[in-house]
Design a protein around this motif. Structure first.
Motif, PDB file in Angstrom:
ATOM      1  N   LEU A   1       0.886  -1.158   0.000  1.00  0.00           N
ATOM      2  CA  LEU A   1       0.000   0.000   0.000  1.00  0.00           C
ATOM      3  C   LEU A   1       0.930   1.215   0.000  1.00  0.00           C
ATOM      4  O   LEU A   1       1.849   1.294   0.816  1.00  0.00           O
ATOM      5  N   ILE A   2       0.689   2.132  -0.924  1.00  0.00           N
ATOM      6  CA  ILE A   2       1.581   3.283  -1.108  1.00  0.00           C
ATOM      7  C   ILE A   2       0.803   4.573  -0.894  1.00  0.00           C
ATOM      8  O   ILE A   2      -0.319   4.714  -1.378  1.00  0.00           O
ATOM      9  N   PHE A   3       1.420   5.536  -0.185  1.00  0.00           N
ATOM     10  CA  PHE A   3       0.933   6.907  -0.190  1.00  0.00           C
ATOM     11  C   PHE A   3       2.012   7.707  -0.904  1.00  0.00           C
ATOM     12  O   PHE A   3       3.183   7.695  -0.518  1.00  0.00           O
ATOM     13  N   TYR A   4       1.617   8.430  -1.960  1.00  0.00           N
ATOM     14  CA  TYR A   4       2.581   9.149  -2.789  1.00  0.00           C
ATOM     15  C   TYR A   4       2.098  10.565  -3.029  1.00  0.00           C
ATOM     16  O   TYR A   4       0.990  10.784  -3.499  1.00  0.00           O
ATOM     17  N   LYS A   5       2.950  11.535  -2.686  1.00  0.00           N
ATOM     18  CA  LYS A   5       2.677  12.952  -2.942  1.00  0.00           C
ATOM     19  C   LYS A   5       3.868  13.495  -3.709  1.00  0.00           C
ATOM     20  O   LYS A   5       5.005  13.398  -3.254  1.00  0.00           O
ATOM     21  N   ASN A   6       3.605  14.038  -4.898  1.00  0.00           N
ATOM     22  CA  ASN A   6       4.655  14.603  -5.724  1.00  0.00           C
ATOM     23  C   ASN A   6       4.359  16.080  -5.914  1.00  0.00           C
ATOM     24  O   ASN A   6       3.783  16.487  -6.913  1.00  0.00           O
ATOM     25  N   GLY A   7       4.739  16.874  -4.931  1.00  0.00           N
ATOM     26  CA  GLY A   7       4.483  18.309  -4.982  1.00  0.00           C
ATOM     27  C   GLY A   7       5.563  19.060  -5.727  1.00  0.00           C
ATOM     28  O   GLY A   7       6.602  18.503  -6.094  1.00  0.00           O
ATOM     29  N   ILE A   8       5.332  20.338  -5.920  1.00  0.00           N
ATOM     30  CA  ILE A   8       6.303  21.176  -6.618  1.00  0.00           C
ATOM     31  C   ILE A   8       7.568  21.341  -5.774  1.00  0.00           C
ATOM     32  O   ILE A   8       8.674  21.265  -6.278  1.00  0.00           O
TER      33      ILE A   8
ATOM     34  N   THR B   1       6.664  13.059  -1.111  1.00  0.00           N
ATOM     35  CA  THR B   1       6.494  12.132   0.001  1.00  0.00           C
ATOM     36  C   THR B   1       6.145  10.766  -0.563  1.00  0.00           C
ATOM     37  O   THR B   1       5.266  10.652  -1.400  1.00  0.00           O
ATOM     38  N   LEU B   2       6.848   9.747  -0.086  1.00  0.00           N
ATOM     39  CA  LEU B   2       6.542   8.374  -0.448  1.00  0.00           C
ATOM     40  C   LEU B   2       6.592   7.549   0.825  1.00  0.00           C
ATOM     41  O   LEU B   2       7.628   7.459   1.470  1.00  0.00           O
TER      42      LEU B   2
END
Length: 179
Positions: free
Chosen positions: A62-69, A73-74
């Motif tokens: 299960l992955i939480f992934y945030k690719n902000g400018i 966050t992974l």
């Protein structure tokens, strides 16, 4: 979340999840965080550790992934490390709580429909992975198990989906024939 033409498994999961509210960048970049042979089963949006991002249930984790400018966050939870999952739903959103390796992670603001689906699927995957081996795969010595406990084990295997209905009927008949 729509069609992104990223990869067939990701596109299919995104289509099932509906509109991609703030997660387009994460969906497009998801292949870069996946392991070799890893496929995406379900997607949802949510917030974790203060950031909004993408929740992906794969065949491995299960992955939480945030690719902000400004930041990325992974956080991942390998399926073998997850001990349980909890869904707390409200009217429109809810919280997916994952217990893994003695830690607790709360993924908040998950749309209710998607959070319920991910938690149900994850529970099923965990139950199937932790199911005991089928009785026919590990033969017990004669007289080692009584018929009632063998039938109970067989019922558990069927309940968690570890065996098909046909396998269940065949094994049940064999147990009863051994009386």
């Amino acid at each position: 979340m729509g069609k992104f033409n990223v990869r067939p498994d990701i596109d299919e999961a995104a289509e099932k999840a509906g509109p991609a509210i703030g997660s387009k960048r994460e969906i497009e970049q998801l292949p870069s965080v996946l392991w070799e042979g890893e496929t995406v089963d379900m997607l949802a949006t949510g917030t974790y550790d203060g950031g909004a991002g993408l929740v992906a249930l794969t065949n491995m984790r299960l992955i939480f992934y945030k690719n902000g400018i400004m930041s990325q966050t992974l956080e991942d939870f390998p399926l073998g490390n997850i001990s349980s999952v909890q869904w707390t739903g409200r009217m429109l959103m809810g919280t997916l709580t994952v217990y893994a390796s003695g830690n607790r992670a709360d993924i908040r603001h998950v749309p209710k429909q998607h959070g319920e689906a991910v938690s149900s699927r994850l529970r099923m995957v965990l139950a199937t992975a932790k199911a005991p081996a089928p009785a026919a795969a590990v033969p017990a010595p004669a007289g080692a198990q009584d018929v009632a406990s063998r039938l109970a084990t067989l019922d558990q295997l069927k309940a968690v989906g570890a065996i098909t209905n046909e396998e269940y009927q065949d094994r049940r008949a064999a147990i009863l024939a051994s009386i």
